[in-house]
Structure formats: structure tokens, C-alpha cells
Design an enzyme around this catalytic site. Structure first.
Site, PDB file in Angstrom:
ATOM      1  N   CYS A 164      34.802  45.043  35.807  1.00  0.00           N
ATOM      2  CA  CYS A 164      33.442  45.162  36.536  1.00  0.00           C
ATOM      3  C   CYS A 164      32.654  46.283  35.886  1.00  0.00           C
ATOM      4  O   CYS A 164      31.361  46.075  35.846  1.00  0.00           O
ATOM      5  CB  CYS A 164      33.610  45.541  37.844  1.00  0.00           C
ATOM      6  SG  CYS A 164      34.072  44.008  38.661  1.00  0.00           S
TER       7      CYS A 164
ATOM      8  N   GLU B 269      41.156  48.804  41.535  1.00  0.00           N
ATOM      9  CA  GLU B 269      42.676  48.073  41.381  1.00  0.00           C
ATOM     10  C   GLU B 269      43.350  49.107  41.244  1.00  0.00           C
ATOM     11  O   GLU B 269      43.359  50.271  40.747  1.00  0.00           O
ATOM     12  CB  GLU B 269      42.510  47.178  40.320  1.00  0.00           C
ATOM     13  CG  GLU B 269      41.871  45.817  40.646  1.00  0.00           C
ATOM     14  CD  GLU B 269      41.569  44.990  39.534  1.00  0.00           C
ATOM     15  OE1 GLU B 269      42.527  44.916  38.623  1.00  0.00           O
ATOM     16  OE2 GLU B 269      40.680  44.105  39.367  1.00  0.00           O
TER      17      GLU B 269
HETATM   18  P1  NAD Z   1      38.782  36.951  40.545  1.00  0.00           P
HETATM   19  O1  NAD Z   1      38.615  36.205  39.356  1.00  0.00           O
HETATM   20  O2  NAD Z   1      40.243  37.671  40.792  1.00  0.00           O
HETATM   21  O3  NAD Z   1      38.743  35.969  41.961  1.00  0.00           O
HETATM   22  C1  NAD Z   1      37.621  35.114  41.999  1.00  0.00           C
HETATM   23  C2  NAD Z   1      38.372  33.851  42.672  1.00  0.00           C
HETATM   24  O4  NAD Z   1      37.368  32.945  43.143  1.00  0.00           O
HETATM   25  C3  NAD Z   1      39.113  32.923  41.547  1.00  0.00           C
HETATM   26  O5  NAD Z   1      40.567  32.984  42.299  1.00  0.00           O
HETATM   27  C4  NAD Z   1      38.468  31.494  41.368  1.00  0.00           C
HETATM   28  O6  NAD Z   1      39.462  30.583  41.227  1.00  0.00           O
HETATM   29  C5  NAD Z   1      37.755  31.497  42.657  1.00  0.00           C
HETATM   30  N1  NAD Z   1      36.521  30.584  42.845  1.00  0.00           N
HETATM   31  C6  NAD Z   1      35.462  30.463  41.902  1.00  0.00           C
HETATM   32  N2  NAD Z   1      34.704  29.510  42.580  1.00  0.00           N
HETATM   33  C7  NAD Z   1      35.172  29.204  43.558  1.00  0.00           C
HETATM   34  C8  NAD Z   1      34.597  28.309  44.631  1.00  0.00           C
HETATM   35  N3  NAD Z   1      33.473  27.517  44.273  1.00  0.00           N
HETATM   36  N4  NAD Z   1      35.339  27.873  45.598  1.00  0.00           N
HETATM   37  C9  NAD Z   1      36.676  28.564  45.808  1.00  0.00           C
HETATM   38  N5  NAD Z   1      37.024  29.461  44.991  1.00  0.00           N
HETATM   39  C10 NAD Z   1      36.308  29.804  43.957  1.00  0.00           C
HETATM   40  O7  NAD Z   1      37.673  37.887  40.780  1.00  0.00           O
HETATM   41  P2  NAD Z   1      37.753  39.264  41.424  1.00  0.00           P
HETATM   42  O8  NAD Z   1      38.162  40.479  40.652  1.00  0.00           O
HETATM   43  O9  NAD Z   1      38.383  39.185  43.106  1.00  0.00           O
HETATM   44  O10 NAD Z   1      36.213  39.533  41.855  1.00  0.00           O
HETATM   45  C11 NAD Z   1      35.324  38.696  42.725  1.00  0.00           C
HETATM   46  C12 NAD Z   1      34.123  39.701  42.773  1.00  0.00           C
HETATM   47  O11 NAD Z   1      34.208  41.043  43.490  1.00  0.00           O
HETATM   48  C13 NAD Z   1      33.131  39.688  41.590  1.00  0.00           C
HETATM   49  O12 NAD Z   1      31.990  39.545  41.876  1.00  0.00           O
HETATM   50  C14 NAD Z   1      33.505  41.361  41.405  1.00  0.00           C
HETATM   51  O13 NAD Z   1      32.556  41.644  40.530  1.00  0.00           O
HETATM   52  C15 NAD Z   1      33.579  41.851  42.554  1.00  0.00           C
HETATM   53  N6  NAD Z   1      34.457  43.183  42.504  1.00  0.00           N
HETATM   54  C16 NAD Z   1      35.831  43.159  42.052  1.00  0.00           C
HETATM   55  C17 NAD Z   1      36.395  44.148  42.031  1.00  0.00           C
HETATM   56  C18 NAD Z   1      37.715  44.379  41.587  1.00  0.00           C
HETATM   57  O14 NAD Z   1      38.349  45.232  41.390  1.00  0.00           O
HETATM   58  N7  NAD Z   1      38.200  43.255  40.932  1.00  0.00           N
HETATM   59  C19 NAD Z   1      36.243  45.359  43.084  1.00  0.00           C
HETATM   60  C20 NAD Z   1      34.907  45.177  43.646  1.00  0.00           C
HETATM   61  C21 NAD Z   1      34.005  44.165  43.341  1.00  0.00           C
HETATM   62  C1  UGA Z   2      35.706  50.252  39.799  1.00  0.00           C
HETATM   63  C2  UGA Z   2      35.355  51.212  40.795  1.00  0.00           C
HETATM   64  O1  UGA Z   2      36.064  52.331  40.739  1.00  0.00           O
HETATM   65  C3  UGA Z   2      35.529  50.527  42.156  1.00  0.00           C
HETATM   66  O2  UGA Z   2      34.745  51.388  43.047  1.00  0.00           O
HETATM   67  C4  UGA Z   2      34.693  49.281  42.189  1.00  0.00           C
HETATM   68  O3  UGA Z   2      34.770  48.529  43.364  1.00  0.00           O
HETATM   69  C5  UGA Z   2      35.345  48.414  41.204  1.00  0.00           C
HETATM   70  O4  UGA Z   2      35.308  49.032  39.891  1.00  0.00           O
HETATM   71  C6  UGA Z   2      34.507  47.064  40.893  1.00  0.00           C
HETATM   72  O5  UGA Z   2      33.559  47.021  41.181  1.00  0.00           O
HETATM   73  O6  UGA Z   2      35.416  46.376  40.290  1.00  0.00           O
HETATM   74  P1  UGA Z   2      38.114  49.517  38.956  1.00  0.00           P
HETATM   75  O7  UGA Z   2      37.489  49.064  37.712  1.00  0.00           O
HETATM   76  O8  UGA Z   2      39.343  48.913  39.401  1.00  0.00           O
HETATM   77  O9  UGA Z   2      37.108  50.128  40.263  1.00  0.00           O
HETATM   78  O10 UGA Z   2      39.010  51.123  38.374  1.00  0.00           O
HETATM   79  P2  UGA Z   2      38.591  52.575  38.067  1.00  0.00           P
HETATM   80  O11 UGA Z   2      39.626  53.385  38.545  1.00  0.00           O
HETATM   81  O12 UGA Z   2      37.180  52.819  38.465  1.00  0.00           O
HETATM   82  O13 UGA Z   2      38.743  52.529  36.659  1.00  0.00           O
HETATM   83  C7  UGA Z   2      37.672  51.812  35.724  1.00  0.00           C
HETATM   84  C8  UGA Z   2      38.180  52.212  34.414  1.00  0.00           C
HETATM   85  O14 UGA Z   2      37.708  53.451  33.930  1.00  0.00           O
HETATM   86  C9  UGA Z   2      39.620  52.139  33.948  1.00  0.00           C
HETATM   87  O15 UGA Z   2      39.864  51.579  32.644  1.00  0.00           O
HETATM   88  C10 UGA Z   2      39.990  53.587  33.974  1.00  0.00           C
HETATM   89  O16 UGA Z   2      41.173  53.917  33.235  1.00  0.00           O
HETATM   90  C11 UGA Z   2      38.743  54.272  33.514  1.00  0.00           C
HETATM   91  N1  UGA Z   2      38.718  55.652  33.746  1.00  0.00           N
HETATM   92  C12 UGA Z   2      38.387  55.938  35.390  1.00  0.00           C
HETATM   93  C13 UGA Z   2      38.567  56.630  32.951  1.00  0.00           C
HETATM   94  O17 UGA Z   2      38.625  56.537  31.764  1.00  0.00           O
HETATM   95  N2  UGA Z   2      38.094  57.819  33.549  1.00  0.00           N
HETATM   96  C14 UGA Z   2      38.150  58.342  34.772  1.00  0.00           C
HETATM   97  O18 UGA Z   2      38.197  59.546  34.963  1.00  0.00           O
HETATM   98  C15 UGA Z   2      38.400  57.120  35.580  1.00  0.00           C
END
Ligand code: NAD
Ligand code: UGA
Length: 499
Positions: free
Chosen positions: A283, A172
Site C-alpha cells: 500500500c 499486516e
Molecule cells: P488482496 O489482493 O489481498 O484481496 C483482494 C481480493 O479481491 C482478491 O482475493 C481478489 O480475488 C478479489 N477480487 C478482485 N476483484 C473481485 C471481484 N470483482 N469479485 C470478487 N472478488 C474480487 O487485497 P487486500 O490487501 O485485501 O487489499 C484490498 C484493498 O484494501 C486495497 O484497496 C488496499 O489498498 C486496501 N488496504 C489494504 C491493507 C492491507 O494491509 N493489505 C490495509 C488497508 C487497506
Molecule cells: C500500512 C499502514 O500502517 C496501515 O495503517 C494501512 O492500513 C496499511 O498500510 C494499508 O493501507 O495497507 P502495513 O503496510 O501493513 O500498514 O505495515 P506498516 O507497519 O505500516 O509497515 C509498512 C512498511 O514500513 C514495512 O515494510 C515496515 O517494515 C516499514 N516500516 C514501518 C519502517 O521501515 N519503519 C517504521 O518505523 C515502520
């Protein structure tokens, strides 16, 4: 059997589903991409000028694909009509949330898979044509097995499903550049004709903008586990540098110098070695706890303990930072105003999930401090929601509500006026007073956002004029030039540096 993809549905319009599909649609104008969600407000926001998430560069990409332009038709749609979107799709991403279970077997560790399962059941019920079903959510290894079973048990006769794993690696705050120029795209499939053909159909979607040599295919289970492994390894680096920061503070070594010295070794590399107040985000903790649980269920207690220690060090780091604040402020915080700068878990996002700020503010409120919070992107109602009913905040004797202890300000100066201390918990650019480094040629060319941190930098001398003496800065992100602040009269405490 699974030919070219023309119509994509994504279940889950969250931080992953929204930006990922916006980029897929943007780069493949011939595809129709529909992102669906159960939440009407979320879908309404995606269809409005005010998107439900803040991500630099996202707005432009969504608008182009969603609204179209003179030379392209709209091909990105957001809807709550889940059934219709599944029915017409030939490829369905499942990008729903997979949080840590809060009750039942594995509570506190295992991933909650009920959202994934209900999405899969819905696909099976609705489908009248063959579908490629893609796990985009992060799931425990072998989840695809259960998905296949459910699909074949419920699906209509003659309708074929192929399950792929295609984990997302975006972070993010940098989601758009991460999606536009990914290090790799990972696709896992069964290694048979139908599986490989589905994998190739998905690979063709990404090939719309990703070089072929960055699209990696492998077996399903490796792909599922690789996602958990990548997050575990990244978080482990942060816990390692944070553990070293404690040694630095006790010895006079400087953790930034340690990270630099170690990071220049190409085998170690320099990224993800910034010492901090502790990692947050939805995550890292969830995925490591999931890996811990998986290890336990596989009767590998030593492995479970190893991964768990990454999370334990992170909790320790947050508590250690709070304790340092309390000690420096003469062990008495009662009624002292403390300014907290930054509430999101990292800069350039408004996301607060698992933000270190939440537990640190909880601890400070337990000391009866008066906390004043400023964050440039987090919405006030989100802060109240995160602090509501939170541990010590509401259990402090005589406390009416969290609002007796906490105020939320919309600028840094109001937050800091009359404060005894400033605590920096998010590395927003506007909090820094360091010299601005010129972007490297590579950075300048990277297709990144035009407006990452939009606010100008804060004026530290203006802030100093309004604070109580002695005035402290606790920098949980090492974003300040401590010497320059000391010249203004601040006492500065940084992570991993002697006090
Ligand atoms: P999120 O909570 O932002 O979004 C999930 C959405 O799915 C919600 O809006 C919810 O209302 C919807 N939802 C849930 N059940 C549903 C259903 N049955 N039908 C339709 N909609 C439904 O979650 P996110 O951050 O986008 O993460 C999603 C997945 O991706 C997680 O498994 C997470 O681990 C993974 N992931 C997240 C990130 C990240 O940076 N946030 C990065 C990599 C992977
Ligand atoms: C992390 C991974 O970087 C992504 O590759 C992965 O897809 C994602 O999780 C996921 O599965 O959700 P994110 O959590 O969005 O992404 O952001 P990061 O930049 O990894 O930072 C995570 C946390 O670690 C933050 O709180 C950040 O401030 C902290 N961080 C990061 C540190 O304290 N030190 C660092 O050197 C880097």
C-alpha cells in the site's frame, strides 16, 4: 431509509476483507456475514484449517465465527457465489484490490479501478432490494461519485443504493489487535438524510465492539482522501528517518538515538520512526503514487513532486544499502554465498508484496552472488514467483535461471553455512540477539496474539562457527546488538550507524 443491518456481504476475501469480516462476525453474533471472492482456491483455504493468509490471532477468530461453538451459531461464511451473497445482503463491503495501473493513462501511478468497478456493476445487476455499498478498498478521492453513477445507471428501478466510504487502517502482522482496538473507525457519507442514515447503520455494526467516540463520521470526499493522506504521512515519516540515516552513517551520529531524541517530543511522537532498508507492502508505494497522480491531474505539480520524493527516497535507501554491502565485500560478490534472512516486507506476515528483499536480491544476483534465503513464514513458491523474470536475476550473462543464483532454505543455519555475509531484511524476532524487553503493563493487557513469532531465537555463535572469514552482518532493520556480535567475530553494519 436504510435501517438496521442484518446481513453483510464482503466482496474480496483478501488481507483486508477476511480479517475485517472475521472480527465483525465475531463481535456481532446476530449478523450474518458472507465473504465472497472470484478465486476458488482462496475461498477453499478460508473454509479449511489452513487459512490463505498468516496473521497472528486470526485463526481463532475465524474458527469461532465460521465453525460456531456450543453457545453460538456459525455466522461467518466464505463463498464464491457472489450473486447470492449480494442478493441477500443489506450492506455490501467492496474490499477488492486496487493496485497501481501497469498500462494506459496514468500507468505506474494511478490506481487500477477495474476490480472495484466490476464489483460495483455486479452489485447493481444483482440487487433487487436496497443496499448500502461500502468502499473498503483504498481508492482515489471522488471514486464514490463514479460508483453512484454506475449503480444508478444499471440498478433496477426502485432499488436504492447509498455509497459510503469506510477505509481500513489495519497494518499486516497486527491486523487482529488493530481491528479489535482501532484508533478510529472512519465513515464518510453524503451529508443528507439518506447518507447519514446509512452511515449510522454502519456505525451500529462497529459499535458492536468499538467505543462510540472512536467512530468518526464525515463527508465522503474527506473520508476517501483521509485514507491516502494517512498512508502518505506514515510513509513520509519513514522516508524522513531513512534520509536522516544516510546523514548518520556519514557523520557518526546514530539514527536510533536521533529517533529517540526526536520521538520524545510529544508533537513528533515515537512511532513509525524506525530506520530501515526501506518500506515495503502493498500500500504505501501504491497509495503515494496514487496521490502523486491525483495531484498531477489537478495541475498541482509541486505537490505531486513532494509526495513522489517519499517514494524516491525509499528506492534510494534500498540501493544505498546494496551499495554498502558491495563496498564492504571488497567490490566483488561473484560466487560468494550471501545469506538473506527475511523475505516478507515486515515481521509477522507472510506477505511479500513490494518487499525490499525482492529488489535487493535482484541487485545482489546482478553481482553474481550466490544467495541463500530463509524466512520463517513466506512460502518457497512465493519466493520463486517474486524473483521470477526479475530484472538482473535473469539478465545476468550466461544465467540459466534464478535457481542458478538463489536457494531457499527452511532454517537459518543452512542459509548461513559457508556464507561470507548475512543480510537481515525483515525484523523477525528470531534474528535478534538483543536483550528481551519486559512487556509494559499496557502491552501485556492488549488482546494480541499468542504466537507472533513462533520460532526460538537463532544461535549466533553456532552460525559464526560455520561462516567464511571475514564474516559480515548487514542489519537492514537494526535488530541486532552489534557489540555482542562483534565479540563473536562478526563485522556488523547497521542502518544509520557508522560502519
Ligand atoms: P488482496 O489482493 O489481498 O484481496 C483482494 C481480493 O479481491 C482478491 O482475493 C481478489 O480475488 C478479489 N477480487 C478482485 N476483484 C473481485 C471481484 N470483482 N469479485 C470478487 N472478488 C474480487 O487485497 P487486500 O490487501 O485485501 O487489499 C484490498 C484493498 O484494501 C486495497 O484497496 C488496499 O489498498 C486496501 N488496504 C489494504 C491493507 C492491507 O494491509 N493489505 C490495509 C488497508 C487497506
Ligand atoms: C500500512 C499502514 O500502517 C496501515 O495503517 C494501512 O492500513 C496499511 O498500510 C494499508 O493501507 O495497507 P502495513 O503496510 O501493513 O500498514 O505495515 P506498516 O507497519 O505500516 O509497515 C509498512 C512498511 O514500513 C514495512 O515494510 C515496515 O517494515 C516499514 N516500516 C514501518 C519502517 O521501515 N519503519 C517504521 O518505523 C515502520
Amino acid at each position: 431509509p436504510h435501517g438496521r443491518v442484518q446481513n453483510i456481504c464482503c466482496i474480496g476475501a483478501g488481507y483486508v476483507g477476511g480479517p475485517t469480516c472475521a472480527v465483525i462476525a465475531n463481535k456481532n453474533p446476530h449478523l450474518k456475514v458472507t465473504v465472497v471472492d472470484l478465486s476458488q482456491p482462496r475461498i477453499d483455504a478460508w473454509n479449511s484449517p489452513h487459512l490463505p493468509i498468516y496473521e497472528p490471532g486470526l485463526q481463532e477468530i475465524v474458527e469461532l465465527a465460521r465453525d460456531g461453538s456450543a453457545d453460538r451459531k456459525p455466522n461467518l461464511f466464505f463463498s464464491t457465489d457472489v450473486d447470492a451473497a449480494i442478493a441477500e445482503a443489506d450492506l455490501v463491503f467492496v474490499s477488492v484490490n486496487t493496485p497501481t495501473k501497469v498500462s494506459g493513462t496514468g500507468a505506474g501511478f494511478a490506481s487500477e479501478l477495474s476490480y472495484v468497478e466490476s464489483a460495483i456493476r455486479k452489485i447493481a445487476e444483482v440487487a433487487t432490494t436496497d443496499k448500502i455499498v461500502v468502499e473498503k478498498s483504498t481508492v482515489p478521492v471522488r471514486t464514490a461519485d463514479s460508483m453512484r453513477e454506475i449503480l444508478s445507471a444499471i440498478g433496477k428501478p426502485g432499488v436504492r443504493f447509498e455509497v459510503l466510504s469506510n477505509p481500513e487502517f489495519l497494518a499486516e502482522g497486527t491486523a487482529i489487535p488493530d481491528l479489535l482496538t482501532p484508533d478510529r473507525i472512519l465513515i464518510g457519507s453524503l451529508v443528507n438524510e439518506s447518507g447519514l442514515s446509512a452511515a449510522s447503520a454502519l456505525a451500529n455494526v462497529y459499535a458492536g465492539w468499538v467505543p462510540r467516540d472512536r467512530i468518526i463520521t464525515m463527508n465522503l470526499w474527506s473520508s476517501e482522501l483521509a485514507k491516502l493522506a494517512a498512508n502518505a504521512l506514515l510513509a513520509q515519516r519513514i522516508s524522513s528517518i531513512n534520509a536522516l540515516s544516510a546523514i548518520c552513517e556519514a557523520t557518526g551520529a546514530d539514527v536510533e538515538e536521533i529517533a529517540f531524541a526526536c520521538g520524545t517530543d510529544t508533537r513528533i511522537g515515537s512511532k513509525m520512526l524506525r530506520a530501515s532498508v526501506g518500506f515495503g507492502g502493498s500500500c504505501f508505494k501504491k497509495d503515494i503514487l496514487s496521490l502523486t497522480y491525483i495531484s498531477e491531474t489537478l495541475h498541482l505539480p509541486e505537490v505531486a513532486a513532494y509526495w513522489r520524493s517519499v517514494v524516491d527516497i525509499n528506492e534510494y535507501q534500498k540501493d544505498r544499502f546494496t551499495n554498502r554491502i558491495i563496498t564492504c565485500l571488497y567490490n566483488s560478490l561473484t560466487n560468494k554465498k550471501i545469506a538473506v534472512l527475511g523475505f516478507s516486507y515486515k515481521k509477522d506476515t507472510g506477505d511479500t508484496r513490494e518487499s525490499a528483499a525482492i529488489s535487493i536480491i535482484k541487485n545482489l544476483a546482478g553481482e553474481r552472488a550466490k544467495i541463500s534465503i530463509y524466512d520463517p513464514k513466506v512460502e518457497e513458491r512465493q519466493i520463486w514467483q517474486d524473483l521470477q523474470g526479475y530484472g538482473n536475476v535473469s539478465s545476468v550473462a550466461g544465467a540459466g535461471s534464478v535457481k542458478d543464483f538463489v536457494t531457499v532454505e527452511n532454517n537459518v543455519y543452512d542459509a548461513c553455512a559457508d556464507a561470507h555475509a548475512i543480510i537481515i531484511l525483515t525484523e523477525w524476532d528470531e534474528f535478534s540477539n538483543k536483550a528481551i524487553a519486559k512487556p509494559t503493563a499496557a502491552q501485556a493487557n492488549k488482546p494480541t496474539n499468542g504466537h507472533a513469532s513462533t520460532n526460538p531465537r537463532m544461535d549466533w555463535s553456532r552460525v559464526a562457527d560455520t561462516m567464511k572469514r571475514p564474516m559480515f552482518v548487514f542489519d537492514g532493520r537494526n535488530v541486532v546488538d552489534a557489540r555482542a556480535l562483534e565479540e563473536l567475530g562478526f563485522r556488523v553494519e547497521c542502518i544509520g550507524k557508522p560502519g
